[in-house]
Design a protein around this motif. Structure first.
Motif, short mmCIF file in Angstrom:
data_model
loop_
_atom_site.label_atom_id
_atom_site.label_comp_id
_atom_site.label_asym_id
_atom_site.label_seq_id
_atom_site.Cartn_x
_atom_site.Cartn_y
_atom_site.Cartn_z
N ARG A 23 3.75 -5.45 -8.39
CA ARG A 23 2.91 -4.54 -7.48
C ARG A 23 3.44 -4.89 -6.15
NH1 ARG A 23 -3.10 -4.45 -9.23
NH2 ARG A 23 -3.03 -6.51 -8.95
N ASP A 36 3.69 0.04 -3.32
CA ASP A 36 4.75 0.55 -4.41
C ASP A 36 4.43 2.17 -4.84
OD1 ASP A 36 2.40 0.53 -6.48
OD2 ASP A 36 2.46 -1.42 -6.26
N GLY A 37 3.46 2.73 -4.60
CA GLY A 37 3.60 4.23 -5.18
C GLY A 37 3.85 5.11 -4.01
N ASP A 67 2.19 -9.73 -7.99
CA ASP A 67 2.02 -9.25 -6.62
C ASP A 67 2.93 -9.55 -5.54
OD1 ASP A 67 0.22 -7.73 -8.00
OD2 ASP A 67 -1.48 -8.82 -7.24
N ARG A 109 -1.63 -0.65 -1.14
CA ARG A 109 -0.62 -0.53 -2.13
C ARG A 109 0.55 0.23 -1.63
NH1 ARG A 109 -1.94 -1.28 -7.67
NH2 ARG A 109 0.11 -0.57 -8.19
N GLU A 123 1.59 -10.08 -14.46
CA GLU A 123 1.28 -9.56 -13.18
C GLU A 123 1.79 -10.26 -12.11
OE1 GLU A 123 -2.43 -7.50 -13.02
OE2 GLU A 123 -1.96 -6.14 -14.44
N ARG A 125 4.36 -6.76 -14.85
CA ARG A 125 4.16 -5.57 -13.91
C ARG A 125 4.33 -6.22 -12.50
NH1 ARG A 125 1.14 -1.26 -14.92
NH2 ARG A 125 0.08 -2.40 -16.89
N ASP A 162 1.64 2.05 -12.83
CA ASP A 162 0.77 1.42 -11.88
C ASP A 162 1.60 0.19 -11.39
OD1 ASP A 162 -1.29 0.28 -10.59
OD2 ASP A 162 -2.20 -0.63 -12.49
N GLY A 163 2.56 0.17 -10.50
CA GLY A 163 3.70 -0.69 -10.10
C GLY A 163 4.89 -0.29 -11.01
N LYS A 164 5.76 -1.22 -11.08
CA LYS A 164 6.96 -1.24 -11.86
C LYS A 164 6.81 -2.16 -12.87
CE LYS A 164 10.15 1.15 -9.84
NZ LYS A 164 11.46 0.77 -9.44
N PHE A 179 2.11 -4.92 -2.13
CA PHE A 179 1.05 -4.58 -1.07
C PHE A 179 1.55 -4.96 0.31
CE2 PHE A 179 -0.77 -5.75 -4.88
CZ PHE A 179 -2.05 -4.76 -5.16
#
Length: 810
Positions: free
Chosen positions: A429, A439-440, A502, A437, A500, A427, A462-464, A431
């Motif tokens: 994400r 990524d959205g 980031d 955040r 995960e 995952r 919730d991210g890629k 920032f």
């Protein structure tokens, strides 16, 4: 006469042919009769070879079909496929033979389409692979070599001590070349020679001990086979439950007696052996089989073909009531069917079992269902299952998954396999530095590229998120107003855990100023001195290396004139520096100028304050500052080949380091450094200083491309003004001493620092020794060479080691 002899010869030949034919037919009948006996005794390996020989004498439907059935029984997939292929070519063959051919083709890894096999919708449901199943491409099963042999090995289980047990038909003293079988749903066994069915040895339970693989001993006597151990706790005692096929001495009076497998419990001894063996009360060895026991939540689950089932072997359970058991309860139609359901195993609320139902991929497939039998049994799909037999699923105390299978083998032979993860879930994400955040947000682009530059499919959740196998990847992230990131991602060997990652995007610092150097001027002047020219040359080089940056020139004066005069003077200084830079090739649009007059001194030397000349000199300056990313709507990449930074602070540190490196590449190289010292309140050259200056003279004359830097200092025992004049006099004393020796003044640079750069901590008010004050009364001499002239030096002077003058002379 000749005619009579010809007639007699023809009779003889005809008679011989009749004898040969009748003899061959008799041999075939005898061979088929023997093969039928072997078949009835379930000695299928021998029966199959006999039917094949009989077929070679005379090709018949009966011999071909019996050979196909024999090889099907012992799971010799390739031979079964070949013989069913011969069978369906006979006119006597029926549709059931055709279905058996299709089933054999699937298990032999053949394509029904390529073989031209066509089936009706109803028939399709009777052939393996008729229904689609899930496929998990993130995992695979690898053979566990330390447990596998050339025979059959299956059913790995662990006890509470961490010892691993499994079943094998190997001879621990001598490896056999006989073909293996498995003790599963093959149901019945006949006579001592039963294992001529495939010419293999008896199955034994083996254990991985400290000294390697050893056979587990039990108290049972007259045992044909031991298999399928499982372990459970009975209070503080560890118990084992296992399957055994015992010898029936009474039944051996006939050759056609049948022996069925049964379940047995035992205490696991300290050495891993099984003691205090007890037979399961449901065993009826002469009537039906009971096998593959496993205990879960005070229930014993097992497989049996006892009367009253759905067909073949079914799964049952019974409640454990202390030392006794409740009735055997069939698990019902959600689990059991017309075929065989075997090898039950329960783990974390799920029942796993194997079944040969035709909706599977082929042979035994592994299924799962909730232990409370809610929902339906689900085929675990690929790669858990294949077109061949897959069974004995197990999860050890570390969460490692195992199964047993004869996948990929043309003959019946099982190996133990363990699950290997091919891909892990990642995952990603994104920032901002603030923690927001990104990524959205609209406009953010995130791609993962493999080693070949191909984009990896990622989902938005919730991210890629995406599945990555072991290897090297590049993560590319873009968003307007931020530096694009290109970040290496190394996916390690998959272990089944979610990863995960980031990332932080750094905003482009549009128009940010970064001071990089300072140009100094003579009193009341704005012309570019030689030392200033060197500074501006370095600035020009920086602009050439970083075309995305501009340069700002902000100039200042000291306080010794009117404000208006000093403002014009500072403007002239900015314009002089800009004109010089344009002469080096810098475009005018990349330069901006500002001037501050005397408004921003770097020290207290303002109007009315008596300061030494060296302090006024610090105020007569132009500050050169890079203007970073001047296009306020522009898209910029990170400088200097950077692919990713995590913060603005890291970015500025990187830019500063790159600029310093570029500037340093243009600075002269310091080859040697030395000192001359002075008496208190003096600037005359002492005898010890004259020796140092003699070495400097020698070197400067020997290497006419060298330059000398002279920087002089005092101790603190006078006023700043007095010490400023004294330090200047010391620099000039060295300068004139060498010039009088024939060294050109243009090759020497002078500076002085009064008491501002003490070598020892002896400022005003500190009581120091004379030796400490002496160290402060000095001129620091540095011999330098332009980088373009370094190659003119002998090799021993290009080592990079800083020498003193005497060492350099030698």
């Amino acid at each position: 006469m000749v005619l009579i002899m010809k007639k007699q010869l023809k009779k003889i030949l005809l008679g011989t042919m009749l004898v040969l034919v009748s003899g061959g037919l008799l041999a075939q009948r005898n061979m088929l009769r023997y093969a039928d006996i072997e078949y009835d005794l379930k000695r299928f390996e021998h029966a199959g070879s006999q039917y094949a020989e009989a077929f070679n004498i005379k090709q018949t439907y009966y011999a071909s079909k019996r050979a196909a059935e024999s090889y099907t029984f012992i799971r010799s997939y390739q031979k079964a496929f070949e013989w069913w292929g011969k069978t369906v070519k006979f006119a006597e063959s029926d549709r059931e033979d055709y279905l058996n051919y299709a089933r054999a083709a699937v298990q032999a890894g053949q394509s029904l389409t390529d073989l031209g096999i066509t089936l009706t919708e109803a028939e399709r449901s009777k052939v393996y692979g008729g229904e689609s199943v899930a496929e998990d491409e993130t995992i695979a099963f690898r053979a566990v070599d330390k447990y596998n042999s050339s025979g059959t090995d299956y059913g790995l289980r662990s006890d509470r001590e961490g010892r691993n047990y499994f079943v094998s038909d190997r001879n621990l003293n001598e490896e056999t070349q006989k073909k293996p079988i498995r003790l599963d749903a093959r149901k019945r066994f006949s006579g001592d020679d039963r294992y001529r069915m495939n010419d293999r040895g008896f199955h034994q339970i083996l254990m991985e001990g400290e000294e390697g693989i050893v056979q587990v001993s039990t108290e049972l006597e007259g045992v044909y086979h031991l298999s399928s151990p499982a372990f459970y706790e009975n209070g503080d005692v560890q118990q084992a439950i296992f399957t055994a096929v015992l010898r029936d001495d009474k039944g051996r009076r006939t050759r056609r007696h049948e022996v069925h497998p049964g379940l047995y419990s035992a205490t696991v001894e300290a050495d891993g052996s099984f003691g205090k063996v007890r037979a399961f009360p449901f065993n009826k060895l002469s009537e039906y089989g009971v096998m593959h026991g496993v205990v879960y939540n005070e229930r014993l689950y097992f497989s049996s073909d006892m009367p009253g089932g759905y067909g073949g072997y079914d799964l049952y359970y019974t409640e454990i009531l202390g030392d006794s058991y409740g009735p055997a309860i069939n698990l019902g139609s959600k689990v059991n069917g017309a075929g065989d359901e075997v090898f039950p195993y329960l783990y974390e609320g799920k029942l796993y079992f194997s079944s040969d139902r035709t909706s599977g991929l082929g042979g035994l497939d592994i299924y799962s269902i909730d232990a409370e039998l809610s929902g339906q049994a689900v085929n675990m799909g690929k790669p858990y299952n294949t077109a061949q037999d897959d069974f004995a699923y197990y999860v050890d105390a570390n969460g490692l998954q195992y199964l047993s299978s004869d996948r990929g083998m043309s003959e019946s032979r099982d190996d133990i396999y363990s699950l290997a993860f091919l891909r892990d879930l990642y995952r990603l994400r994104v920032f901002a530095e603030s923690g927001e955040r990104l990524d959205g947000m609209e406009g953010l682009q995130l791609q993962v590229l493999d080693a070949n530059g191909q984009e990896v499919t990622m989902d938005i959740q919730d991210g890629k998120i995406g599945r990555l196998k072991e290897g090297a990847y590049i993560v590319e992230i873009r968003k307007k107003g931020y530096f694009p990131a290109r970040v290496p991602l190394t996916a390690l060997a998959a272990d089944g855990t979610k990863k995960e990652l980031d990332y932080t995007l750094v905003p482009i610092p549009y128009g940010k100023m970064l001071a990089i150097d300072t140009v100094y001027y003579d009193f009341d002047k704005y012309n570019i001195r030689p030392d200033a020219a060197e500074v501006l040359d370095r600035a020009s080089a920086v602009l050439g290396a970083y075309p995305e940056f501009n340069l700002n020139i902000t100039s200042h004066t000291d306080a010794r004139a009117s404000n208006a005069y000093n403002e014009r003077l500072s403007q002239n200084r900015s314009n002089s520096a800009a004109t010089y830079l344009k002469g080096t090739g810098v475009a005018g649009e990349r330069l901006s100028t500002a001037w501050k007059g005397e408004q921003e001194p770097v020290n207290p030397c303002v109007d009315g304050v008596d300061c030494p000349e060296s302090m006024h000199d610090r105020n007569r300056r132009s500050i050169l500052s890079l203007e970073l990313y001047p296009d306020l709507d522009g898209d910029y990449s990170l400088p200097g080949g950077l692919s990713y930074v995590k913060s603005t602070e890291e970015l500025m540190e990187a830019i500063t380091a790159m600029v310093r490196e570029k500037q340093a590449s243009l600075l002269p190289v310091v080859l040697a450094e030395d000192m001359v010292y002075y008496d208190l309140d003096k600037y005359e050259i002492r005898s010890d200083a004259a020796k140092v200056l003699r070495d400097a003279e020698v070197l400067l004359k020997k290497y006419p491309f060298l330059k000398l830097e002279i920087a002089s200092h005092t101790d603190s025992r006078q006023t700043l003004l007095y010490n400023d004049r004294l330090s200047k006099n010391r620099s000039m004393a060295v300068f004139f001493h060498l010039r009088n020796k024939g060294v050109a003044g243009s090759r020497m640079g002078v500076s002085w620092y009064s008491e501002t750069k003490l070598a020892t901590s002896c400022p005003d008010g500190v009581d120091c020794t004379e030796e400490q004050h002496q160290l402060n009364r000095r001129s620091v001499l540095k011999l330098k060479v332009d980088r373009s002239d370094v190659d003119k030096l002998p090799a021993e002077l290009r080592s990079g080691k800083l020498l003193n003058f005497a060492e350099m002379v030698k």
